[in-house]
Structures are given as structure tokens and as C-alpha cells.
Design an enzyme around this catalytic site. Structure first.
Site: not given
Length: 370
Positions: A118, A214
Site C-alpha cells: 500500500c 485494514c
């Protein structure tokens, strides 16, 4: 209190009042304090949050970051401090470039680190583009890492708060990206940052640190089963001699070095030694079978100006984020790969994880374990 939080100028020879800083705000305490501190010091702060997924209806994503609830926290911090904040919806890109890669890696019998991916392909790449398009001078994050620039050379070091150091997760950040990045929290400890959050009366002052992946709302196995159920196939569990011991419900349920949850009773403890996606087999064996003193890494991102000599370079390597580091020698190979020889054998060298390379507390670079 602000006298205890002195930081270097974000741009050399340029005063704060003339410097525009985009701050990547995840909704957590660290990035919130970074933004609030810079604002108080006179910088022109622009807060930006990338919304990566929607967690409005899922309380299980507490302890994660970058969801819709975290976006609200970031926006509230910006409003209370008095600087602008913008939200960019990156759910589609995040799904395509991070979540799909996460699933691909697991189905290949490897163990991914989506946070590094990410940072590599979304947060820094796209936020840096946004920073440039806004005409800002720098992109600031709340990561615990130190960066020093000397004579156009860039040096990256572990955070002074070794318990919170995040250099492992930023190994893939390129030199060009680092030129625009700033990490003002790298010289401070987490407890001091929370004190500063309370000083600024930020509502996130007591917000727990993000600890979860997440987008995983329950377990990563359940997430993969929901998003790509056809990849979950039964197969054999075998010993190191190839004897069939039992069956499993999908290799995504296992990772190298795993002991619990194998589902086989044995007098001696059994560990996952190998995952073979081609045969859909899980190999188990004694802990001694996990020991390795050689590994290979690919897609190396080398930050040091000095190249790796052909006769090898003595370094310290971290094979997991929680690993304190092991002495090793790195040898360069072709095609941006390298061989790592560990001074001492190490358990659970896990394909898909990162091998990050240090000279004491200076991060030299790293690569992905093959």
C-alpha cells in the site's frame, strides 16, 4: 510545551510560513499530531486522507486505518486546528492493487505484507502526485522513521523509538520519493506524541494504534474465502518424506512456521515447513526443518549510494517487522536479485515477506523473500 518538539525546517532555507506541506492523515494519532504540530509551527498545512475501504457498518475494523470512520476523525482534527482537509476515494485502486495482490500472494503459498504494498503503490505514489499537483513543497507522514539529506545524498535511519520504528515497512520507498517526503516524528517517542495530542485537545489522543490489516474484518482466511472462494481447495498434508498425514481445507489457511491449527495430533510438535501451490500440498515437520542460513530476495530497492560489492557486504537483516535483526552477508545477483547468507540459522524464512537490510540503525534497502 512546543519547545520540546523542535524539528528541522521541512525545506532548507525556507521559512514555515512560505512552505506548503501536504500531510497524509490516516485518522490516527500520529499523522494527526504531525499535521497539528506543523500547523502550530506556522506551516501551510493541507490534510489529505485516502479512503481505501468503507467500515461504516463494521466495528471489527477498529484498530485498522484509512476507512470511512478514520476519514471522519482526520476531518475533525483538521477542522479543530483550522487547516483544510480533503478526502480522495481510492477504494477501487486499493482493491485492484493491494487486496487482489494480497489474495494472489496467499494462493501462491506465500505470506504477503499489504501495508508495504500500500505504501509502495498507493500512499506514496499517488499522494506524491497529489502533492505535486497542489504545488506543495513536501509530503509529510506520521511514520516513525528518520531521514537525513547531506550533499544531495539521502540517508534513512530507524526511529529513535525503537519499539515503534517503521523503517521495515518503508523499505520499498524510492530515493526520488524520499526527496519529497518528510517524517517529523522520527526523533520522538510515542508517549510524547500522545502527550502532544492531548495538548492540542485532539479527539484522537487516546485512539488505539492500528494493528490489523485494514481491510480484514475478521480473519484473512475468511476475507479470501469471501472474495475469491474458488481458490480454496482441499489437499494433502504430508511429512518431509512425502507421506500423507491428513487433509487440509486450503493452503491459504497456513503460513510457514505455523504450529497451531494444523489439525494433526503428534507426540512431537509439528510445524508448517513448505506450501506447494502446484500440488496443493502442505508439508509439516519438526522445527529443525525450518532452519535456514541462506535466502534469496527479489525486486531490491537499494537506497544506499554505495553499491553492493560482488564479494559481499556485511549487514544486519530483518526478516519480519518484529525481528530484532540478524548479522548476514548480502551478495548481488542479476535481475535486481540478491543472495543473503545468515551468520546463524533462522527459523521461518517466509516467502512473500520482506528482507530489510541495515548498517546498524541505517536502512540500506531491502527486497522480497523468494
Amino acid at each position: 510545551m512546543l519547545d520540546d518538539f523542535k524539528i528541522d525546517l521541512l525545506v532548507k532555507n525556507k521559512p514555515p510560513t512560505s512552505t506548503t506541506a501536504v500531510v497524509a492523515m490516516s485518522g490516527g494519532v500520529d499523522s494527526s499530531v504531525a499535521a497539528a504540530l506543523l500547523h502550530k509551527l506556522g506551516y501551510k498545512v493541507i490534510g489529505i486522507t485516502l479512503q481505501l475501504y468503507n467500515n461504516n457498518n463494521n466495528s471489527n475494523t477498529k484498530g485498522a486505518c484509512c476507512g470511512s470512520l478514520d476519514t471522519q476523525d482526520a476531518k475533525q482534527v483538521a477542522s479543530s486546528m483550522g487547516f483544510p482537509h480533503y478526502t480522495l476515494n481510492y477504494e477501487k485502486v486499493f482493491r485492484e492493487e493491494v487486496i487482489e495482490d494480497f489474495i494472489d500472494t496467499y494462493t501462491q503459498g506465500k505470506t504477503p505484507i499489504p501495508c508495504i504494498k500500500c505504501n509502495q503503490v498507493i500512499k506514496f505514489r499517488d499522494l506524491l502526485n497529489a502533492t505535486k499537483s497542489l504545488g506543495a513543497d513536501v509530503l509529510v507522514t506520521g511514520h516513525y522513521i528518520r531521514k537525513i539529506e547531506q550533499d544531495d545524498d539521502i540517508y534513512v535511519y530507524s526511529s529513535k523509538d525503537t519499539k515503534k520504528d517503521q523503517s521495515y515497512f518503508l523499505f520499498a520507498t524510492t530515493v526520488e520519493q524520499l526527496r519529497l517526503l518528510r517524517f517529523p516524528l522520527g526523533n520522538f517517542h510515542k508517549e510524547d506524541i500522545r502527550k502532544l495530542a492531548k495538548y492540542f485537545n485532539l479527539q484522537v489522543a487516546n485512539k488505539p494504534d492500528s494493528q490489523n490489516i485494514c481491510f480484514v474484518t475478521d480473519t484473512y482466511k475468511k476475507t479470501i474465502a469471501e472474495l475469491r472462494p474458488h481458490t480454496i481447495k482441499k489437499g494433502n498434508i504430508i511429512d518431509i518424506n512425502g507421506n500423507i498425514l491428513s487433509q487440509h481445507n486450503g493452503i491459504v489457511n497456513f503460513t510457514i512456521g505455523q504450529r497451531k491449527g494444523i489439525g494433526i495430533s503428534s507426540k512431537a510438535p509439528l510445524y508448517v515447513i513448505k506450501l506447494n501451490p502446484d500440488t496443493n500440498e502442505v508439508t509439516v515437520g519438526p522445527k529443525s526443518a525450518l532452519l535456514q542460513n541462506k535466502l534469496y530476495i527479489r525486486e531490491i530497492n537499494w537506497l544506499a549510494k554505495e553499491k553492493i560489492p560482488h564479494n559481499g557486504l556485511n549487514v544486519k537483516v530483518k526478516l519480519r517487522s518484529s525481528h530484532s535483526g540478524s548479522p548476514a552477508t548480502i551478495f548481488p545477483n542479476n535481475n535486481n536479485t540478491a543472495t543473503i547468507l545468515l551468520q546463524d540459522s533462522y527459523c521461518t524464512v517466509t516467502p512473500g515477506q520482506a528482507c530489510v537490510i541495515y548498517d546498524h540503525d541505517r536502512m540500506l534497502g531491502g527486497g522480497w523473500i523468494c
